[in-house]
Design an enzyme around this catalytic site. Structure first.
Site, PDB file in Angstrom:
ATOM      1  N   GLU A  50       0.716  -1.218  -0.104  1.00 39.59           N
ATOM      2  CA  GLU A  50       0.065  -0.135   0.058  1.00 39.59           C
ATOM      3  C   GLU A  50       0.987   1.316  -0.030  1.00 39.59           C
ATOM      4  OE1 GLU A  50      -0.898  -2.471   2.109  1.00 39.59           O
ATOM      5  OE2 GLU A  50      -2.794  -3.059   1.846  1.00 39.59           O
ATOM      6  N   PHE A 112     -11.703  -6.963  13.788  1.00 38.91           N
ATOM      7  CA  PHE A 112     -10.775  -7.459  13.077  1.00 38.91           C
ATOM      8  C   PHE A 112     -10.246  -6.197  12.168  1.00 38.91           C
ATOM      9  CE2 PHE A 112      -9.559  -9.723   9.027  1.00 38.91           C
ATOM     10  CZ  PHE A 112      -8.237 -10.219   9.423  1.00 38.91           C
ATOM     11  N   GLN A 113      -8.992  -6.165  11.865  1.00 34.20           N
ATOM     12  CA  GLN A 113      -8.367  -5.093  10.806  1.00 34.20           C
ATOM     13  C   GLN A 113      -8.830  -3.611  11.264  1.00 34.20           C
ATOM     14  OE1 GLN A 113      -8.480  -6.680   6.877  1.00 34.20           O
ATOM     15  NE2 GLN A 113      -6.529  -7.561   7.504  1.00 34.20           N
ATOM     16  N   LYS A 162     -17.516  -0.583   6.167  1.00 35.22           N
ATOM     17  CA  LYS A 162     -17.821  -1.561   5.170  1.00 35.22           C
ATOM     18  C   LYS A 162     -19.244  -1.350   4.878  1.00 35.22           C
ATOM     19  CE  LYS A 162     -17.356  -6.172   3.626  1.00 35.22           C
ATOM     20  NZ  LYS A 162     -16.823  -7.372   3.920  1.00 35.22           N
ATOM     21  N   MET A 478      24.547   8.877   2.299  1.00 32.13           N
ATOM     22  CA  MET A 478      24.121  10.235   2.992  1.00 32.13           C
ATOM     23  C   MET A 478      24.416  10.107   4.572  1.00 32.13           C
ATOM     24  SD  MET A 478      23.382  13.195   2.576  1.00 32.13           S
ATOM     25  CE  MET A 478      22.862  13.918   1.143  1.00 32.13           C
TER      26      MET A 478
HETATM   27  C1  LIG Z   1      18.627  14.799   1.813  1.00 35.84           C
HETATM   28  C2  LIG Z   1      17.924  15.909   1.348  1.00 35.84           C
HETATM   29  C3  LIG Z   1      18.750  17.007   1.194  1.00 35.84           C
HETATM   30  C4  LIG Z   1      17.966  18.186   1.064  1.00 35.84           C
HETATM   31  N1  LIG Z   1      18.787  19.441   0.668  1.00 35.84           N
HETATM   32  C5  LIG Z   1      18.128  20.416   0.161  1.00 35.84           C
HETATM   33  C6  LIG Z   1      18.958  21.755  -0.315  1.00 35.84           C
HETATM   34  O1  LIG Z   1      20.126  21.511  -0.430  1.00 35.84           O
HETATM   35  N2  LIG Z   1      18.158  22.647  -1.111  1.00 35.84           N
HETATM   36  C7  LIG Z   1      16.771  22.424  -1.024  1.00 35.84           C
HETATM   37  O2  LIG Z   1      16.429  23.511  -1.407  1.00 35.84           O
HETATM   38  N3  LIG Z   1      16.017  21.855  -0.561  1.00 35.84           N
HETATM   39  C8  LIG Z   1      16.777  20.607   0.166  1.00 35.84           C
HETATM   40  N4  LIG Z   1      16.077  19.484   0.708  1.00 35.84           N
HETATM   41  C9  LIG Z   1      14.513  19.874   0.485  1.00 35.84           C
HETATM   42  C10 LIG Z   1      13.850  20.588   1.858  1.00 35.84           C
HETATM   43  O3  LIG Z   1      13.809  19.573   2.728  1.00 35.84           O
HETATM   44  C11 LIG Z   1      12.699  21.004   1.616  1.00 35.84           C
HETATM   45  O4  LIG Z   1      11.874  20.082   1.047  1.00 35.84           O
HETATM   46  C12 LIG Z   1      12.421  22.063   0.378  1.00 35.84           C
HETATM   47  O5  LIG Z   1      13.775  22.855   0.521  1.00 35.84           O
HETATM   48  C13 LIG Z   1      11.191  22.906   0.454  1.00 35.84           C
HETATM   49  O6  LIG Z   1      10.953  23.435  -0.733  1.00 35.84           O
HETATM   50  P1  LIG Z   1      10.119  24.831  -0.902  1.00 35.84           P
HETATM   51  O7  LIG Z   1      10.572  25.867   0.179  1.00 35.84           O
HETATM   52  O8  LIG Z   1      10.090  25.083  -2.261  1.00 35.84           O
HETATM   53  O9  LIG Z   1       8.940  24.444  -0.111  1.00 35.84           O
HETATM   54  P2  LIG Z   1       7.450  23.476  -0.640  1.00 35.84           P
HETATM   55  O10 LIG Z   1       7.589  22.247   0.563  1.00 35.84           O
HETATM   56  O11 LIG Z   1       7.529  22.977  -2.106  1.00 35.84           O
HETATM   57  O12 LIG Z   1       6.387  24.188  -0.134  1.00 35.84           O
HETATM   58  C14 LIG Z   1       5.691  24.894  -1.219  1.00 35.84           C
HETATM   59  C15 LIG Z   1       5.013  26.350  -0.677  1.00 35.84           C
HETATM   60  O13 LIG Z   1       4.621  27.191  -1.573  1.00 35.84           O
HETATM   61  C16 LIG Z   1       3.381  27.274  -0.937  1.00 35.84           C
HETATM   62  N5  LIG Z   1       2.302  27.009  -1.965  1.00 35.84           N
HETATM   63  C17 LIG Z   1       1.785  25.892  -2.586  1.00 35.84           C
HETATM   64  N6  LIG Z   1       0.841  26.227  -3.510  1.00 35.84           N
HETATM   65  C18 LIG Z   1       0.889  27.485  -3.801  1.00 35.84           C
HETATM   66  C19 LIG Z   1       0.203  28.420  -4.832  1.00 35.84           C
HETATM   67  N7  LIG Z   1      -0.662  27.841  -5.676  1.00 35.84           N
HETATM   68  N8  LIG Z   1       0.525  29.624  -4.601  1.00 35.84           N
HETATM   69  C20 LIG Z   1       1.351  30.199  -3.795  1.00 35.84           C
HETATM   70  N9  LIG Z   1       1.850  29.474  -2.517  1.00 35.84           N
HETATM   71  C21 LIG Z   1       1.620  28.052  -2.838  1.00 35.84           C
HETATM   72  C22 LIG Z   1       3.056  26.187  -0.056  1.00 35.84           C
HETATM   73  O14 LIG Z   1       2.100  27.029   1.081  1.00 35.84           O
HETATM   74  C23 LIG Z   1       4.228  26.287   0.771  1.00 35.84           C
HETATM   75  O15 LIG Z   1       4.347  27.307   1.746  1.00 35.84           O
HETATM   76  C24 LIG Z   1      16.434  18.241   1.055  1.00 35.84           C
HETATM   77  C25 LIG Z   1      15.959  16.999   1.314  1.00 35.84           C
HETATM   78  C26 LIG Z   1      16.668  15.937   1.344  1.00 35.84           C
HETATM   79  C27 LIG Z   1      15.667  14.658   1.852  1.00 35.84           C
HETATM   80  C1  LIG Z   2      12.896   5.656   5.017  1.00 37.18           C
HETATM   81  C2  LIG Z   2      13.792   6.188   5.423  1.00 37.18           C
HETATM   82  N1  LIG Z   2      14.611   5.684   6.613  1.00 37.18           N
HETATM   83  C3  LIG Z   2      15.951   6.425   6.793  1.00 37.18           C
HETATM   84  C4  LIG Z   2      16.210   7.361   6.331  1.00 37.18           C
HETATM   85  C5  LIG Z   2      17.459   8.079   6.665  1.00 37.18           C
HETATM   86  N2  LIG Z   2      18.373   8.146   5.510  1.00 37.18           N
HETATM   87  C6  LIG Z   2      18.702   9.143   4.531  1.00 37.18           C
HETATM   88  S1  LIG Z   2      19.544   8.794   3.420  1.00 37.18           S
HETATM   89  C7  LIG Z   2      19.810   7.419   3.985  1.00 37.18           C
HETATM   90  C8  LIG Z   2      20.794   6.261   3.170  1.00 37.18           C
HETATM   91  C9  LIG Z   2      20.351   6.139   1.639  1.00 37.18           C
HETATM   92  O1  LIG Z   2      21.151   5.178   1.011  1.00 37.18           O
HETATM   93  P1  LIG Z   2      21.062   4.714  -0.581  1.00 37.18           P
HETATM   94  O2  LIG Z   2      19.701   4.472  -0.716  1.00 37.18           O
HETATM   95  O3  LIG Z   2      22.114   3.589  -0.676  1.00 37.18           O
HETATM   96  O4  LIG Z   2      21.417   6.181  -0.980  1.00 37.18           O
HETATM   97  P2  LIG Z   2      23.166   6.812  -0.970  1.00 37.18           P
HETATM   98  O5  LIG Z   2      22.942   8.054  -0.018  1.00 37.18           O
HETATM   99  O6  LIG Z   2      24.103   5.851  -0.914  1.00 37.18           O
HETATM  100  O7  LIG Z   2      22.932   7.392  -2.546  1.00 37.18           O
HETATM  101  C10 LIG Z   2      19.173   7.109   4.881  1.00 37.18           C
HETATM  102  C11 LIG Z   2      19.136   5.748   5.665  1.00 37.18           C
HETATM  103  C12 LIG Z   2      15.299   8.060   5.310  1.00 37.18           C
HETATM  104  N3  LIG Z   2      15.447   9.170   4.723  1.00 37.18           N
HETATM  105  N4  LIG Z   2      14.299   7.173   5.014  1.00 37.18           N
END
Ligand SMILES: Cc1cc2nc3c(=O)[nH]c(=O)nc-3n(C[C@H](O)[C@H](O)[C@H](O)COP(=O)(O)OP(=O)(O)OC[C@H]3O[C@@H](n4cnc5c(N)ncnc54)[C@H](O)[C@@H]3O)c2cc1C
Ligand SMILES: Cc1ncc(C[n+]2csc(CCOP(=O)(O)OP(=O)(O)O)c2C)c(N)n1
Ligand SMILES: [Mg+2]
Length: 570
Positions: A50, A112-113, A162, A478
């Site tokens: 799911e 159940f469930q 259901k 990472m």
């Molecule tokens: C491993 C990892 C590393 C990351 N590193 C980075 C990084 O280096 N740089 C980076 O940028 N991010 C990074 N991120 C992502 C970060 O965590 C956030 O998800 C991201 O920065 C949020 O983007 P955003 O500010 O565009 O917001 P979003 O989450 O895209 O939010 C959108 C915003 O726009 C508003 N909005 C939505 N629809 C409308 C509309 N129609 N009109 C007006 N407003 C609207 C919402 O209310 C909200 O405030 C990383 C994520 C991971 C998993």
């Molecule tokens: C469901 C979930 N569990 C744990 C994490 C924490 N986490 C972030 S990146 C990462 C490693 C990912 O490994 P891999 O898919 O091999 O990617 P790589 O960083 O090696 O490119 C982990 C464990 C996460 N983001 N999501």
């Protein structure tokens, strides 16, 4: 006419224009599945878990402008869906989740469930409904779609016991669009606030445009492009906004934030007027807010959600409204006020170009080891930069974001806010169902792919043919990077021992597997995948340089400009 609840539900979905429903059956939803069997207005896609149904529906939505739909049973079906729902919620993705529930008479009796799906999902949905009377079902489903796609979009769950699916009532098709007195999102910006924004932009010596996922959600790329041209200012897209402005344009300075470019972060910090458009000042973008606040600058913030405004950073000119509406008005007012003086910001551009000259994205190639960045660059070349690219979470996600220059919106599909490993493959399924004739690539890691690898079976059943590029570094890379930098290189449980033979595994699922170990074989393999095997799912297992890190990097708690640009900064 009189119908039972299952018939009503199926009709309502079809009337909403739903063409695909991702789901998995179980006891509580069997009447609904019986109706699905009897109809041909939408296709049901049977996933293998799911969680994947929700991710697929989420990506279906991200890569098109439609609302993704999924259907799960009660109890474990619903709890399995929670990660997918929370993932969509964090990134503001419109989606409708239908969950089965035990019959109304036994709710609360540990049937159940049974689980409290409404309670469990309440913190990670935009809204949820428990349907207690079949007479309310049709209107509830219509409201669910309306709420999901309007205002700040988000997932909406409808929990259907259901007995409701077999109870009968009179059914009347919708005659008028949904309106709700208690929910009326503002789309038009305040003209006085827009005027203030225009004045600030006209007076700016160092303007900076910071845009995010809101531009994509609002389908406002054209308006953003026009505004950027009018202002002639540097522009950055967050991870969620990539593609909203073309990456190959000179005014684009790359992504900001933790793994953003040197020039984007320096410009964010040193501008005098910052216009934030559909971006929420995430901690991964601005770094330590105290450091960010040190430099005086005026901030204009356009966002549809009033609760986003001044949430993390205090702003000077808030404009609540839809990005598209507000930008149209802003551009009109700017033009009426004579535009801005591009010559006046020439010294600012000299500074930005000096930052850009640091060339922070360069990396060393090797004849022996495959560099992950090079794989992504080669994918760009082979696909002409035009593929839909989904990713999982980790280093590979950042390299995908940094090295696949997205020039169009809705092409880059990833989990930003929740950072959910395991989304990559189900995301590709949703993307391909919504865009059947396009190239779809998954950039993943050997850790992430194993979190939903069972979906290879779904792909086989529905002839889905994404190309899966696994940047296999034999590490939870990472995590390893953080352990190297912050935890004295103590690699606690981040090494991936005993990996499966991915080639054999994908072959067992009926697909094509290729293992690539030498840099010279990277391009031919990717060409083969998109050429000879165009119609097949191909899993490319790239054995990459294990020690590679993602640069630049802003460590947690550090200021945006306190960047490490490479291993020499360790
Ligand atoms: C491993 C990892 C590393 C990351 N590193 C980075 C990084 O280096 N740089 C980076 O940028 N991010 C990074 N991120 C992502 C970060 O965590 C956030 O998800 C991201 O920065 C949020 O983007 P955003 O500010 O565009 O917001 P979003 O989450 O895209 O939010 C959108 C915003 O726009 C508003 N909005 C939505 N629809 C409308 C509309 N129609 N009109 C007006 N407003 C609207 C919402 O209310 C909200 O405030 C990383 C994520 C991971 C998993
Ligand atoms: C469901 C979930 N569990 C744990 C994490 C924490 N986490 C972030 S990146 C990462 C490693 C990912 O490994 P891999 O898919 O091999 O990617 P790589 O960083 O090696 O490119 C982990 C464990 C996460 N983001 N999501
Ligand atoms: Mg890895």
């Amino acid at each position: 006419m009189e119908l039972n609840g299952a018939e009503i539900l199926v009709r309502c979905l079809a009337d909403e224009g739903v063409e695909h429903v991702f789901g998995y059956p179980g006891g509580a939803v069997l009447y609904i599945y019986d109706e699905i069997y009897k109809q041909d207005r939408f296709q049901h896609i049977l996933v293998r878990h799911e969680q994947a149904a929700v991710h697929a529906a989420d990506a279906y939505s991200r890569s098109s402008q439609k609302t993704g739909v999924c259907l799960v049973t009660s109890g474990p079906g619903a709890t399995n869906a929670v990660t997918g729902i929370a993932t969509a919620y964090m990134d503001s993705i419109p989606m409708v989740i239908i969950s089965g529930q035990v019959p109304t008479a036994v709710i609360g009796e540990d049937a159940f469930q049974e689980c409290d799906t409404i309670g469990i999902t309440r913190p990670c949905v935009k809204h949820n409904f428990l349907v207690k009377d079949v007479k309310d079902l049709a209107e509830t489903v219509r409201r669910a779609f309306y709420i999901a796609r309007t205002g700040r979009p988000g997932p909406v769950l409808v929990d259907v016991p259901k007995d409701i699916t077999i109870a009968r009532c009179k059914y009347t098709p919708a005659t008028a669009p949904v309106t709700m007195r208690s929910y009326a999102p503002v789309t038009k910006g305040h003209q006085g606030q827009i005027k203030k924004a225009v004045q600030l932009l006209k007076s700016a010596e160092r303007p900076m445009i910071y845009t995010g996922g809101g531009v994509i959600l609002a389908n406002a790329s054209d308006e953003l492009n026009t505004l950027v041209r009018r202002l002639g200012a540097p522009v950055t897209n967050t991870l969620m906004g990539l593609g909203a402005y073309p990456a190959n344009d000179r005014l684009f300075v790359g992504m900001p934030g933790m793994h953003g470019t040197y020039e984007a972060n320096m410009a964010m910090q040193h501008c005098d007027v910052l216009i934030a458009i559909g971006a929420r000042f995430d901690d991964r973008v601005i770094g330590n807010p105290k450091h960010f606040a040190q430099n005086a600058r005026k901030i204009i913030h356009i966002d549809i959600d009033p609760s986003s405004i001044s949430k993390r950073v205090k702003v000077d000119v808030p404009i609540v409204g839809d990005v598209r509406d507000v930008l149209q008005d802003l551009i009109a007012q700017l033009d009426a006020a004579g535009g801005t003086d591009h010559a006046a910001i020439a010294p600012w551009w000299e500074q930005v170009e000096a930052w850009r000259a640091r060339d922070c994205m360069k990396f060393a190639l090797s004849d022996e080891l495959i560099k992950p960045q090079k794989v992504v660059q080669t994918l760009w070349e082979v696909t002409g930069g035009d593929a839909f690219v989904t990713s999982d979470v980790g280093q590979h996600q950042m390299w995908a974001a940094q090295y696949y220059g997205f020039n169009k919106p809705r092409r880059w599909i990833n989990s930003g806010g929740l950072g959910t490993m395991g989304v990559g493959l189900p995301y590709a399924m949703g993307v391909q169902m919504a865009n059947p004739d396009s190239d779809v690539a998954v950039i993943t890691g050997e850790g992430s792919i194993q979190m939903n690898i069972q979906e290879l079976s779904t792909c086989f059943q529905y002839h889905l043919s994404p190309k899966v590029l696994c940047l296999n570094n034999r590490y939870l890379g990472m995590v390893r990077q953080w352990q190297q930098i912050d935890y004295g290189s103590r690699y606690s449980e981040s090494y991936m021992d005993a990996l499966p033979d991915f080639v054999k595994l994908v072959e067992a699922y009926g697909h094509v597997g290729l293992r690539i170990e030498r840099p010279a074989d990277v391009e031919p393999a990717i060409r083969e995948a998109f050429g000879k095997y165009k119609k097949r799912l191909v899993f490319l297992d790239f054995i990459t340089d294990q020690s590679e890190n993602v640069w630049p990097m802003v460590k947690a708690g550090k200021g945006l400009t306190e960047m490490m640009l490479g291993s020499e900064d360790l």
